[in-house]
Design a protein around this motif. Sequence first.
Motif, PDB file in Angstrom:
ATOM      1  N   ASN A  81      -4.964   9.225 -34.335  1.00 19.05           N
ATOM      2  CA  ASN A  81      -6.245   9.874 -34.047  1.00 19.05           C
ATOM      3  C   ASN A  81      -5.992  11.180 -33.305  1.00 19.05           C
ATOM      4  OD1 ASN A  81      -8.861  10.630 -33.416  1.00 19.05           O
ATOM      5  ND2 ASN A  81      -9.111   9.102 -31.802  1.00 19.05           N
ATOM      6  N   MET A  82      -5.720  12.239 -34.039  1.00 21.13           N
ATOM      7  CA  MET A  82      -5.392  13.504 -33.409  1.00 21.13           C
ATOM      8  C   MET A  82      -6.579  14.118 -32.678  1.00 21.13           C
ATOM      9  SD  MET A  82      -3.500  16.871 -34.973  1.00 21.13           S
ATOM     10  CE  MET A  82      -1.965  15.985 -35.259  1.00 21.13           C
ATOM     11  N   GLN A  83      -7.784  13.664 -32.977  1.00 20.64           N
ATOM     12  CA  GLN A  83      -8.949  14.194 -32.271  1.00 20.64           C
ATOM     13  C   GLN A  83      -9.028  13.639 -30.851  1.00 20.64           C
ATOM     14  OE1 GLN A  83     -10.500  16.696 -33.801  1.00 20.64           O
ATOM     15  NE2 GLN A  83      -8.947  16.253 -35.354  1.00 20.64           N
ATOM     16  N   GLY A  84      -8.327  12.554 -30.576  1.00 21.59           N
ATOM     17  CA  GLY A  84      -8.288  11.976 -29.237  1.00 21.59           C
ATOM     18  C   GLY A  84      -7.213  12.646 -28.414  1.00 21.59           C
ATOM     19  N   GLN A  85      -7.508  13.835 -27.889  1.00 21.13           N
ATOM     20  CA  GLN A  85      -6.543  14.649 -27.165  1.00 21.13           C
ATOM     21  C   GLN A  85      -6.865  14.687 -25.681  1.00 21.13           C
ATOM     22  OE1 GLN A  85      -6.408  18.567 -28.940  1.00 21.13           O
ATOM     23  NE2 GLN A  85      -6.380  17.759 -31.033  1.00 21.13           N
ATOM     24  N   MET A  86      -5.827  14.816 -24.871  1.00 23.37           N
ATOM     25  CA  MET A  86      -6.039  14.916 -23.429  1.00 23.37           C
ATOM     26  C   MET A  86      -4.856  15.580 -22.725  1.00 23.37           C
ATOM     27  SD  MET A  86      -4.412  12.041 -24.254  1.00 23.37           S
ATOM     28  CE  MET A  86      -5.802  11.097 -24.867  1.00 23.37           C
ATOM     29  N   GLU A  87      -5.135  16.124 -21.550  1.00 24.02           N
ATOM     30  CA  GLU A  87      -4.090  16.665 -20.691  1.00 24.02           C
ATOM     31  C   GLU A  87      -3.400  15.514 -19.988  1.00 24.02           C
ATOM     32  OE1 GLU A  87      -3.690  19.855 -16.964  1.00 24.02           O
ATOM     33  OE2 GLU A  87      -5.622  19.519 -17.961  1.00 24.02           O
ATOM     34  N   ALA A  88      -2.102  15.648 -19.772  1.00 30.26           N
ATOM     35  CA  ALA A  88      -1.323  14.578 -19.148  1.00 30.26           C
ATOM     36  C   ALA A  88      -0.422  15.168 -18.069  1.00 30.26           C
ATOM     37  CB  ALA A  88      -0.490  13.840 -20.189  1.00 30.26           C
ATOM     38  N   HIS A  89      -0.554  14.643 -16.859  1.00 25.61           N
ATOM     39  CA  HIS A  89       0.232  15.102 -15.710  1.00 25.61           C
ATOM     40  C   HIS A  89       1.394  14.134 -15.508  1.00 25.61           C
ATOM     41  CE1 HIS A  89      -3.071  17.876 -14.428  1.00 25.61           C
ATOM     42  NE2 HIS A  89      -3.788  16.982 -15.108  1.00 25.61           N
ATOM     43  N   HIS A  90       2.611  14.604 -15.761  1.00 22.11           N
ATOM     44  CA  HIS A  90       3.810  13.777 -15.710  1.00 22.11           C
ATOM     45  C   HIS A  90       4.550  13.972 -14.386  1.00 22.11           C
ATOM     46  CE1 HIS A  90       2.970  14.640 -19.925  1.00 22.11           C
ATOM     47  NE2 HIS A  90       3.833  13.733 -20.340  1.00 22.11           N
ATOM     48  N   TYR A  91       4.877  12.880 -13.726  1.00 22.97           N
ATOM     49  CA  TYR A  91       5.734  12.922 -12.535  1.00 22.97           C
ATOM     50  C   TYR A  91       7.012  12.167 -12.893  1.00 22.97           C
ATOM     51  CZ  TYR A  91       1.719  14.850 -10.200  1.00 22.97           C
ATOM     52  OH  TYR A  91       0.668  15.671  -9.849  1.00 22.97           O
ATOM     53  N   CYS A  92       8.120  12.895 -12.968  1.00 25.29           N
ATOM     54  CA  CYS A  92       9.328  12.383 -13.636  1.00 25.29           C
ATOM     55  C   CYS A  92      10.567  12.437 -12.749  1.00 25.29           C
ATOM     56  CB  CYS A  92       9.611  13.211 -14.892  1.00 25.29           C
ATOM     57  SG  CYS A  92       8.232  13.340 -16.045  1.00 25.29           S
ATOM     58  N   GLY A  93      11.559  11.655 -13.143  1.00 32.65           N
ATOM     59  CA  GLY A  93      12.855  11.688 -12.481  1.00 32.65           C
ATOM     60  C   GLY A  93      13.948  11.194 -13.405  1.00 32.65           C
ATOM     61  N   HIS A  94      15.149  11.725 -13.227  1.00 36.82           N
ATOM     62  CA  HIS A  94      16.312  11.298 -14.004  1.00 36.82           C
ATOM     63  C   HIS A  94      16.782   9.913 -13.559  1.00 36.82           C
ATOM     64  CE1 HIS A  94      17.027  15.468 -15.428  1.00 36.82           C
ATOM     65  NE2 HIS A  94      17.769  14.886 -16.353  1.00 36.82           N
ATOM     66  N   LEU A  95      17.065   9.044 -14.513  1.00 34.21           N
ATOM     67  CA  LEU A  95      17.859   7.841 -14.245  1.00 34.21           C
ATOM     68  C   LEU A  95      19.334   8.163 -14.433  1.00 34.21           C
ATOM     69  CD1 LEU A  95      15.674   5.081 -15.914  1.00 34.21           C
ATOM     70  CD2 LEU A  95      16.109   5.410 -13.482  1.00 34.21           C
ATOM     71  N   ASN A  96      19.611   9.009 -15.399  1.00 30.58           N
ATOM     72  CA  ASN A  96      20.939   9.591 -15.591  1.00 30.58           C
ATOM     73  C   ASN A  96      20.750  10.842 -16.435  1.00 30.58           C
ATOM     74  OD1 ASN A  96      21.027   8.773 -18.444  1.00 30.58           O
ATOM     75  ND2 ASN A  96      21.419   6.707 -17.668  1.00 30.58           N
ATOM     76  N   GLU A  97      21.833  11.445 -16.890  1.00 27.22           N
ATOM     77  CA  GLU A  97      21.737  12.711 -17.605  1.00 27.22           C
ATOM     78  C   GLU A  97      21.019  12.592 -18.943  1.00 27.22           C
ATOM     79  OE1 GLU A  97      21.997  16.758 -17.771  1.00 27.22           O
ATOM     80  OE2 GLU A  97      22.433  15.414 -16.107  1.00 27.22           O
ATOM     81  N   ASP A  98      20.925  11.382 -19.482  1.00 29.81           N
ATOM     82  CA  ASP A  98      20.338  11.188 -20.808  1.00 29.81           C
ATOM     83  C   ASP A  98      19.025  10.412 -20.803  1.00 29.81           C
ATOM     84  OD1 ASP A  98      22.488  12.196 -22.786  1.00 29.81           O
ATOM     85  OD2 ASP A  98      23.624  10.961 -21.377  1.00 29.81           O
ATOM     86  N   LEU A  99      18.541  10.026 -19.634  1.00 24.33           N
ATOM     87  CA  LEU A  99      17.343   9.187 -19.575  1.00 24.33           C
ATOM     88  C   LEU A  99      16.456   9.597 -18.404  1.00 24.33           C
ATOM     89  CD1 LEU A  99      15.715   6.738 -20.571  1.00 24.33           C
ATOM     90  CD2 LEU A  99      17.217   5.282 -19.205  1.00 24.33           C
ATOM     91  N   ILE A 100      15.201   9.894 -18.714  1.00 22.87           N
ATOM     92  CA  ILE A 100      14.197  10.298 -17.726  1.00 22.87           C
ATOM     93  C   ILE A 100      13.022   9.342 -17.834  1.00 22.87           C
ATOM     94  CG2 ILE A 100      12.602  12.146 -17.044  1.00 22.87           C
ATOM     95  CD1 ILE A 100      14.582  14.115 -18.397  1.00 22.87           C
ATOM     96  N   GLN A 101      12.409   9.010 -16.705  1.00 24.96           N
ATOM     97  CA  GLN A 101      11.208   8.183 -16.738  1.00 24.96           C
ATOM     98  C   GLN A 101      10.087   8.902 -15.995  1.00 24.96           C
ATOM     99  OE1 GLN A 101      12.018   4.385 -14.938  1.00 24.96           O
ATOM    100  NE2 GLN A 101      12.690   5.242 -13.000  1.00 24.96           N
ATOM    101  N   CYS A 102       8.868   8.760 -16.523  1.00 23.91           N
ATOM    102  CA  CYS A 102       7.718   9.473 -15.969  1.00 23.91           C
ATOM    103  C   CYS A 102       6.524   8.545 -15.800  1.00 23.91           C
ATOM    104  CB  CYS A 102       7.284  10.616 -16.894  1.00 23.91           C
ATOM    105  SG  CYS A 102       8.587  11.770 -17.370  1.00 23.91           S
ATOM    106  N   VAL A 103       5.777   8.767 -14.730  1.00 25.82           N
ATOM    107  CA  VAL A 103       4.467   8.163 -14.552  1.00 25.82           C
ATOM    108  C   VAL A 103       3.443   9.242 -14.878  1.00 25.82           C
ATOM    109  CG1 VAL A 103       2.869   7.058 -12.944  1.00 25.82           C
ATOM    110  CG2 VAL A 103       5.327   6.616 -12.764  1.00 25.82           C
ATOM    111  N   ILE A 104       2.425   8.896 -15.670  1.00 23.20           N
ATOM    112  CA  ILE A 104       1.462   9.883 -16.153  1.00 23.20           C
ATOM    113  C   ILE A 104       0.102   9.648 -15.503  1.00 23.20           C
ATOM    114  CG2 ILE A 104       0.342  10.850 -18.193  1.00 23.20           C
ATOM    115  CD1 ILE A 104       2.687   9.708 -19.821  1.00 23.20           C
TER     116      ILE A 104
END
Length: 263
Positions: A81-104
């Motif tokens: 459903n591309m009409q269901g669009q929204m802004e998303a504020h990501h707060y992120c951190g590295h677990l290592n060089e290849d993996l990041i996790q974010c709370v939105i």
Amino acid sequence: MRSADRKNQPILVLAKPALLAGALSIAACGGENTSSNVTSPGSEQTAKTKLLEGGASLLQDKAPLAALNAYLDGFHFYNGNMQGQMEAHHYCGHLNEDLIQCVIFDGNDADAKIMGIEYIVSAKLFAGLPAEEKHLWHSHVHEVRSGTLIAPGIPEVAERELMTKIAGTYGKTWHTWHTDRQHELPIGSPMLMMGFTADGQASEQMIADRDRRFRVSSKEIRERRADIPYPAIDPEADAWSKGIVMQLSVEPLSGGSKQGTPR
């Protein structure tokens, strides 16, 4: 650096130390200009609750929260459903060089609601996933190239380093609270989200509203990022664009289940 120290390196690890110092000094430029979409029902906090929260804030260690040390602002849409669009504020951190996790979150002020989570992996990790799993993930090339993904409040040079890295990654995003639909409580099923892959897909008004609040220009950012080396996108990512659309649905288990026994 010890492995335990390396684990919580900030997401801006690619930037030079001087740039990081500058970023910290102007961090406030990227905060508290976007309110939550909804006001949730419930009684106002009592003095006792506020006191408990204040004590916890002073006395408890919150290492996982402290590791979410970078702020990214972008846009998502519901898979299918591309009409269901929204802004998303990501707060992120590295677990290592290849993996990041974010709370939105749906905003960046104190009343913001947690909308969901996003996991971000490097192209190296993504290449090792089975095709069915890759269909749940979206690429970040267009988000970076278009200038619509930003890291508010940090110097341009540091943001460029960060975006150069993000451009080659893939994200898997679930939204659990649909405040864009004016849900005052986190009701309904978690929904798989996607990122835009071409011009003309995201609402121009939505982007303009965001740019105005942050005092940025996606168009100018796009021009500055034109010479970033953008990688080829794995053909199994962004599966929605090839007609492969998946979403969760919650259904009762037939026959029930024994208490404490997952089925």
